[in-house]
Write an enzyme that holds these catalytic residues in place. Structure first.
Site, mmCIF file in Angstrom:
data_model
loop_
_atom_site.group_PDB
_atom_site.id
_atom_site.type_symbol
_atom_site.label_atom_id
_atom_site.label_comp_id
_atom_site.label_asym_id
_atom_site.label_seq_id
_atom_site.Cartn_x
_atom_site.Cartn_y
_atom_site.Cartn_z
ATOM 1 N N CYS A 1 0.898 -1.436 -0.075
ATOM 2 C CA CYS A 1 -0.224 0.087 -0.367
ATOM 3 C C CYS A 1 0.936 1.291 0.400
ATOM 4 O O CYS A 1 0.557 2.953 -0.231
ATOM 5 C CB CYS A 1 -1.004 -0.147 1.826
ATOM 6 S SG CYS A 1 -0.233 0.278 3.017
ATOM 7 N N CYS B 1 -2.242 -3.714 8.704
ATOM 8 C CA CYS B 1 -1.256 -3.091 9.105
ATOM 9 C C CYS B 1 -0.922 -3.036 10.831
ATOM 10 O O CYS B 1 0.113 -2.279 10.640
ATOM 11 C CB CYS B 1 -2.893 -1.750 9.313
ATOM 12 S SG CYS B 1 -3.982 -1.783 7.732
#
Ligand code: FES
Length: 132
Positions: A39, A111
């Protein structure tokens, strides 16, 4: 925004809206910075470590990342304070962060991995600085 629009539970939203320990530690004993290839998000964790006990006495983060990255690093800095680097190396993973947040959507688990990787990078930095 209606509840049905969010994938995130209240705890995640709280750490996203009111992040704990955001920023840099001046004269940090260790700094870890990593990026997620998937990302492009970036995470930095800085630590103050008690040299005699190897215990984390302060932890801060900065992230150029998504809301889950903010929530995960906020929670990670809360969880690691007071723990020794040995404990963190042996008994701390991104699962602990996800669990403490009450879960993250599957697509956002990376994450929490990023937060854990930033911590590991900081611990490696500390060991390199101290020659241990
Ligand atoms: Fe990459 Fe959250 S989407 S860290």
């Amino acid at each position: 925004m209606s509840e049905s629009y969010t994938l995130y539970n209240e705890k995640v939203m709280d750490h996203f809206m009111n992040p704990r320990n955001m920023g840099d530690i001046k004269e940090a004993d260790a700094i870890g910075e990593v990026g997620a290839a998937a990302c492009g998000d970036i995470m930095k964790i800085s630590l103050k470590i008690d040299e005699t006990t190897n215990r984390v006495i302060d932890a801060r983060f900065k992230t150029f990342g998504c809301g889950s990255a903010i929530a995960a690093s906020s929670m990670a800095t809360e969880l690691i304070k007071g723990r020794t680097i040995e404990e963190l190396e042996k008994n701390f993973s991104n699962d602990n962060i996800v669990e403490a947040l009450g879960g993250l959507p599957p697509v956002k688990i990376h994450c929490s991995v990023l937060a854990h990787e930033a911590l590991n990078a900081a611990l490696e930095d500390y060991k390199k600085r101290k020659g241990i």
